[in-house]
Each structure stands twice: as C-alpha cells, then as structure tokens.
Enzyme design. Structure first.
Site, PDB file in Angstrom:
ATOM      1  N   ASP A 464       0.837  -1.210   0.000  1.00  0.00           N
ATOM      2  CA  ASP A 464       0.000   0.000   0.000  1.00  0.00           C
ATOM      3  C   ASP A 464       0.869   1.257   0.000  1.00  0.00           C
ATOM      4  O   ASP A 464       2.086   1.190   0.243  1.00  0.00           O
ATOM      5  CB  ASP A 464      -0.886  -0.032   1.263  1.00  0.00           C
ATOM      6  CG  ASP A 464      -2.155   0.788   1.123  1.00  0.00           C
ATOM      7  OD1 ASP A 464      -2.280   1.572   0.178  1.00  0.00           O
ATOM      8  OD2 ASP A 464      -3.037   0.654   2.026  1.00  0.00           O
ATOM      9  N   ASP A 534     -11.028   2.022  -2.990  1.00  0.00           N
ATOM     10  CA  ASP A 534     -11.644   1.722  -1.698  1.00  0.00           C
ATOM     11  C   ASP A 534     -13.166   1.854  -1.784  1.00  0.00           C
ATOM     12  O   ASP A 534     -13.852   1.634  -0.779  1.00  0.00           O
ATOM     13  CB  ASP A 534     -11.108   2.649  -0.607  1.00  0.00           C
ATOM     14  CG  ASP A 534      -9.849   2.068   0.036  1.00  0.00           C
ATOM     15  OD1 ASP A 534      -9.243   1.156  -0.563  1.00  0.00           O
ATOM     16  OD2 ASP A 534      -9.474   2.519   1.126  1.00  0.00           O
TER      17      ASP A 534
HETATM   18  C1  DGJ Z   1      -5.786   2.077   1.915  1.00  0.00           C
HETATM   19  C2  DGJ Z   1      -6.221   0.868   1.157  1.00  0.00           C
HETATM   20  O1  DGJ Z   1      -6.789   1.244  -0.065  1.00  0.00           O
HETATM   21  C3  DGJ Z   1      -7.207   0.081   2.017  1.00  0.00           C
HETATM   22  O2  DGJ Z   1      -7.683  -1.029   1.288  1.00  0.00           O
HETATM   23  C4  DGJ Z   1      -6.538  -0.338   3.288  1.00  0.00           C
HETATM   24  O3  DGJ Z   1      -5.509  -1.246   3.037  1.00  0.00           O
HETATM   25  C5  DGJ Z   1      -6.022   0.879   4.019  1.00  0.00           C
HETATM   26  N1  DGJ Z   1      -5.185   1.676   3.165  1.00  0.00           N
HETATM   27  C6  DGJ Z   1      -5.245   0.483   5.247  1.00  0.00           C
HETATM   28  O4  DGJ Z   1      -4.709   1.564   5.885  1.00  0.00           O
END
Ligand code: DGJ
Length: 716
Positions: A464, A534
């Site tokens: 990430d 997300d």
């Molecule tokens: C952003 C990601 O897009 C989410 O899926 C998740 O992993 C969060 N970060 C965790 O902080």
C-alpha cells in the site's frame, strides 16, 4: 531562407492552398522520395515508419494500419532550440550552456523484436537511442529512449519524453481516466483542437490518485466499442507523468509521453545514461473492444506476474475490522472463510507497532514488529492457524511511509522526504521515506524480507502507499540534484520491488495505493493484481471497474464483496464476479442465510473463474449509458455474461459478441438462490449474436449472470 523553412511553407500550402501565413521556423519536412532510407517497425496489423534524409535527420512517416502508407513526414523526436518551436521531445542544456540539440542518425538496427535508432548531436558527444519493441500478435509497440552524456561536464535534461509520435492529420478524440480517492478511473472524452492539451500528474508518489497513466485516442470520430481506429497509450511509470497532445499549425497531431519534467529537470553526470520508462502503445482499427483485448493479452503475458494462473479467492479484514482486531478475532474468521470456500486470508493494516501501537492511522507506521497486545504469538501463530484451516495467508505493508509518531521517525528523521526550513505537511498523518537513499531502500527491503523469512507461511503481500509528495526534497541528494528526486524515487522503489519479487518468486503481490493511486504497468511488473479503489459499494464500483477494463485484464483487478451500499449480497457478488473475486466482510456477523449465499456464490465463481480471468472481454452496454450495463468474457469452451441494472431495465434481447456463430451453447443463469432462468436448449451462436440473449426485466440493483457452456460444432 533556410531550406527546411521553405519546405515547411510548401507543406503548409499543400494542405491549405489559400493560406498566406507567415513562415514559421521549423523542421517540419516533406521528404524527397529519391533519397530516403526507410525504417519499418511492424506488428501483425500496424506499422510505425521512419525515414532518414540525406543529412541524417529522422522523420516519422505514419503510425497506424500496416496497409496504409503515409508519405507526409514530420521530424521525429523533435529537440528544443534548433528550429523546432512546438513542444519538444527533448530539451537539453549541454555542459557548455548551449540550450539546443541537433540530432542525426548514426545507425539503426533491428534485433529480434527490438528496433534501435541511434542518434547523435554532430557537435556534442550526446547520444539518443530510440527503442521500439514490438509484440506482434497484439499490435503493441513499447517505445522508450536512452540518453547518454559523454560530454566533459554535467548536462541537464529539461524535457525527456519516452515517446514522441505523430499521428498525422485528421480529427482525434482523447479519452482520459481521471478521478480521486474512492472515485477512480472516470472516463471523459473530448475532441482535440489546435494547440496544446496536457494530461499529467505532479504527485511523484501515489501519482495516479487523480489520473491513471492511460489514454485512448480515437481517430475520425468519438470512441466506439467495435469500430474505428483507436490507439491506447500507457506509461509504465509509478511517478509523475505527462501526456501532451499538440495539434500543430499544419493540422498534424503530435503526442509526447513520458515522465513529467515539471520541476524535475534531471542532471546527468559525464558518462551517465538515462533510460526513460516505456510508453506502451496499442493499435486497433476495430474499436476500443479489440484494443482492450489486445492490451489484456499483452499485460497478462508480458507485464504482470504469473498472468496465466487463476487467482485465489481471498478474505480481507480491512472493512470488517479496520484497526480493531486481535489474534482471536482473526482466527475466528478463518473458520468462516473455510466454510465459504475461500482460499486465502489477507490481514490488513493495524498488525504492528510496539511503542506506538497502530490502533488508528496516527501512529506506528514504520515500526514493522507485530503489536504484542493484538498478536501475542506473532504472525507465525496466524499463518499456522490459517494453514490448519487450509487457507493461505497474506499480509499488508506500507513500507515506503512513516508516521511522525513512530520509533522509525525518532531514530531516522533524516530518512524523510522533506524540505529545509518548511513545516512538514502531513497527509493521513504520514510522510514518505526517501527511497533515493540506499540505506532507506535496504531498510524497506529488510522489513519485508525479515517478516517473510520469519513467517514462511506468508504467500501474499498487499503493498500500500497512502500519500503523495507535496514538499519535494531529499536530505540524501546533494542540493544541486534536488530535481532528480522524483525520478530517483521511482527508480529506488522499483529496485526494492524487484528484489522482493526475485527473492520471493512464490509470494504474490497486490498493488494498492489508497485504492487506485498506483496502477501503472511499471509497478505491475512486480505484482499479480491491483486494488482499484476503496469504493466497494457495488453501484459506484461498477463505473470504476468499467474504467479499469479498458486497460487492465480482469485477472489483475481485485473486487471485494463488502456490506457497503444498499444493494443485495447477490448484486455485490455479481459485480465482483467480473474481476478477481474476494470478500471483505465480518463472516462471524453474517446471518446463516447470507453465509449460504456467499458459499454458493464462491462455488459458482470458481466454476467461471478461468473464463473471467483468462477469457476475452467483450463490453456490451456501458453503465454510463445506463440504466443497464453488461459485459461478457469468452473462451474456447464457453462464455459468461454479466448483466447489471441500476434503474428499471425492460426485458431485452442482448446481442452477444465473441462467441462462435457456428456453435451451439447451452445457456444457464447462475448465482441464483432458486433454479435460475434456464434458456438451455442449445442456442446457436449466430442467434445469440444476431438475435440476442433474451434477458428479463430488471429493477434497480438487480443483476443476472449467464453461463454459456461448451460450444458444440454444428457445421458451417
Ligand atoms: C488504503 C487501502 O486502499 C485500504 O484497502 C486499506 O488497506 C487501508 N489503506 C489500510 O490503511
């Protein structure tokens, strides 16, 4: 009057006989056929042609269908300061301060798939190699450049495109994929007019948060799915990028694509070479659908890792627990995951931090030791418990970043990207580590290496990256080299990713960046799949998935069923089915009935998984045109059709694509609680293509999935 100026006027007049315009100093050129040397870069159906004149100047004479020979020539890879007055592909300040570059071909060669045209400035030991790699069957050409400084001092690259291509004259429509967090890959189309249009990112890291590094150019009319000449371009680069489209005064479209040189003039020491990232160009004269299928095959075979191996169905815990979990909670999810038929569990953010436990996003980032309060027995206890339930185990990292409230920051405040005398600006309470610094790169690799070697049960990583750069500055780079930061950061990142990928070839990687902030084919060389957004409300995600489908194959696009939004679980599964399926739900809280819906959906998905992940995509109805949208995947042995309604959709005959007219198909509705619509009875491919599949009326957030099985030859 200079010869090239005369020639330019001649060309302009030829295109616009009544024009009395003033001459423009320029190197646009009309080639004398008798003296030309021609270089052809060809794929199955497309060609990119160059000519070299008697002075060694390089001209491009067309890009498009192999069958059409374009004779008009414009200077290839135009350079600044020596006659060219439009956007340059290259702008260099030489060691003696000269701001101009003149390039002449010294030689060219073709070895296997690669054509190399070597250029040099006659007055300076400055070299430019133009490189082209053809992927013949998919009509894809990778285009990049290597610049080499053999001068007796540093040169400064002020513009350094990967690809500079002329598309000839005609009308062009440009489609971009823009957006933001939870609203990625929105499509917007416009007709290009005279002058300059720029699509770019200046974010450096998480560089695609507002715009994916992809573009579509349709010639002669707006983009169509099954007709028309269309070019797809994508820069394999995770940092700032720039796509410039300039319709020149003579009506020709010039495109310049590459790293964004804005505030990133790159200093090249004597003896140093600079290789630009690759710009991937794909071509079709049969519309966006054919183009996407070619790109998908190319990406599966040439870019992502293990692109022919169907992916696991996973359970992620982000939306179901956020930071609030412990060993007991995670282990309890394993049992449900096994019952439902899932293959892999992915533990997300929040598992680490001793002095600064990661209980929210304000602290702990950078301290990659399991939090003893949440996980007293470490990650090993989880991998072992997962294994007992027959599940693989995956783990989240955000290794490039740090919270100021962390042990890492306390120990290494000099490891951050920051500027002298400026108040640090945080995003999501965090800062970016300076990957230009080899010590930092070693740290980042060791974080992953240490965790994986201590816990051999980890077979999947989510990588990430949740902020972009707003205050570019590297404490590691010399003060004269600060503008090298954006390029050197990405190179540092790739060095670490490559080391992880080669050290752990069996560990799969999901690329994520606060959703779809890192979706380029550069980073994807080290990964298996990406997390596009997300946004998991299936109604809104439909549009995001639709946007991604133009470039990314379904196998690489992770879609997780969550409880977000108002729609039914069935609708959520049907939407997620059209990519790599996963779930992000607290299974312990699901009702018995919903668990059964999930169990049966996962089993159904596994039946069609290869069709979706390895099949050819045919987009049928766009959600932008609504209320119903539909798409299908086709392989030799069948097809699967997805139908989604966001409003009231009347019954219809949905004309299918890509299947074999002479075969007959048995058609069955799948992922239905009771016996689905059984259209059974061997419908012919021709009837399904010409007459269509009779589909029922659907209300808001209703969907249907049809499986077409085993074509049987019935003759011509
Ligand atoms: C952003 C990601 O897009 C989410 O899926 C998740 O992993 C969060 N970060 C965790 O902080």
């Amino acid at each position: 009057m200079r010869r090239d100026v005369q020639v330019y006027i001649g060309r302009l007049r030829a295109m616009n006989p009544s024009s009395e315009q003033e001459p423009v100093a320029s190197a646009i050129y009309s080639q004398d056929a008798s003296s030309k040397v021609s270089i052809q870069i060809t794929t199955h159906n497309a060609a990119l042609r160059f000519t070299i004149d008697e002075h060694g100047k390089l001209f491009q004479s067309g890009f498009g269908s192999k069958g059409i020979h374009l004779t008009d020539c414009s200077e290839a890879f135009p350079t600044w300061g020596n006659g060219w007055v439009f956007e340059p592909a290259l702008s260099v300040i030489h060691a003696d301060g000269n701001t101009s570059t003149d390039l002449r071909v010294s030689r060219w060669s073709k070895t296997g798939q690669i054509t190399k045209i070597e250029l040099k400035d006659p007055e300076y030991p400055f070299f430019v190699d133009l490189l082209f790699r053809t992927i013949e069957a998919e009509d894809v050409i990778e285009v990049w450049t290597v610049l080499r400084n053999e001068e007796d001092g540093e040169v400064k690259l002020e513009a350094y495109a990967s690809s500079a291509l002329h598309f000839g004259d005609g009308d062009f429509w440009l489609t971009q994929f823009h957006g933001q967090f939870t609203d990625e890959a929105k499509m917007a189309e416009e007709k290009l007019g005279y002058g300059l249009k720029v699509l770019d990112s200046k974010l450096g890291v998480r560089a695609h948060q507002f715009r994916a590094p992809w573009l579509l150019l349709s010639k002669g009319g707006p983009l169509q799915e099954d007709e028309g000449e269309v070019f797809g371009g994508s820069l394999a680069w995770s940092g700032s990028f720039r796509f410039a489209f300039e319709v020149l005064p003579n009506g020709e479209l010039q495109t310049l694509c590459g790293v964004n040189p804005f505030a990133s003039a790159y200093k090249l020491a004597p003896g140093e070479a600079f290789e630009t990232p690759k710009m991937i160009w794909a071509w079709s004269d049969r519309g966006a659908g054919d183009l996407s299928r070619k790109l998908h095959r190319y990406i599966r075979r040439e870019v992502i890792r293990d692109g022919d191996e169907p992916r696991a169905v996973l359970l992620n815990n982000w939306e179901s627990t956020y930071f609030d979990f412990d060993e007991g909670k995670i282990v309890s999810l394993f049992e449900g995951a096994r019952e439902i038929g899932l293959d892999l569990f992915l533990l997300d953010d929040g598992w680490f931090g001793q002095k600064y436990p990661r209980n929210d996003d304000t602290q702990g980032l950078g301290d990659w030791t399991p939090d003893p309060r949440k996980l007293p027995n470490g990650i090993g206890a989880l991998t072992r418990a997962a294994k007992e339930k027959g599940l693989r185990f995956g783990l989240w990292f955000e290794p490039e970043m740090v919270n100021p409230r962390s042990e890492l920051f306390e120990k290494h405040p000099e490891w951050l990207i920051r500027q002298p005398k400026r108040q640090i600006e945080l995003q999501r309470n965090q800062m970016v580590l300076d990957l230009t610094n080899p010590e930092v790169r070693e740290f980042v690799f060791d974080v992953i290496e240490g965790t994986l070697s201590r816990n051999p049960g980890i077979s999947y990583i989510k990588w990430d990256c949740n902020r972009y750069i707003t205050q570019p500055g590297s404490p590691y780079l010399h003060r004269d080299m600060q503008e090298n930061l954006q390029v050197d950061y990405v190179r540092g990142l790739y060095a670490v990713m490559e080391k992880v990928a080669t050290s752990y070839p069996d560990v799969q990687i999901m690329m994520c960046s606060g959703g779809g902030g890192r979706v380029d084919l550069g980073a994807m060389r080290f990964a298996h799949e990406l997390w596009p957004s997300d946004m998991t409300d299936p109604v809104r995600r439909l549009f995001i998935q639709w946007g991604f489908s133009y470039f990314m194959p379904a196998i690489a696009v992770a879609n997780h069923v969550t409880l977000s939004g108002e729609s039914s679980l069935k609708f959520a599964f049907d939407v997620a089915f059209s990519g790599r399926l996963g779930m992000d739900v607290d299974l312990d809280k699901l009702s018995k009935a919903d668990r059964e819906v999930a169990r049966s959906a996962v089993a159904v998905y596994k039946e069609i998984r290869e069709l979706v992940q390895l099949g050819d995509l045919y987009r049928l109805e766009s959600p932008y045109a609504g209320p119903r949208s539909s798409l299908m995947y086709v392989k030799e042995n069948g097809a699967v059709v997805f139908l989604y309604s966001l409003g009231d959709s009347p019954p219809a005959c949905l004309r299918l694509k890509g299947i074999v007219p002479s075969c007959s198909y048995s058609v069955r509705e799948i992922n239905v609680a009771t016996e689905g619509l059984d259209l059974n009875s061997n419908l012919s491919g021709r009837a399904l293509i010409e007459g269509g599949l009779p589909v029922p009326a659907l209300g808001p957030c209703e969907s249907a999935v049809f499986h077409l099985e085993r074509p049987v030859e019935t003759g011509p």
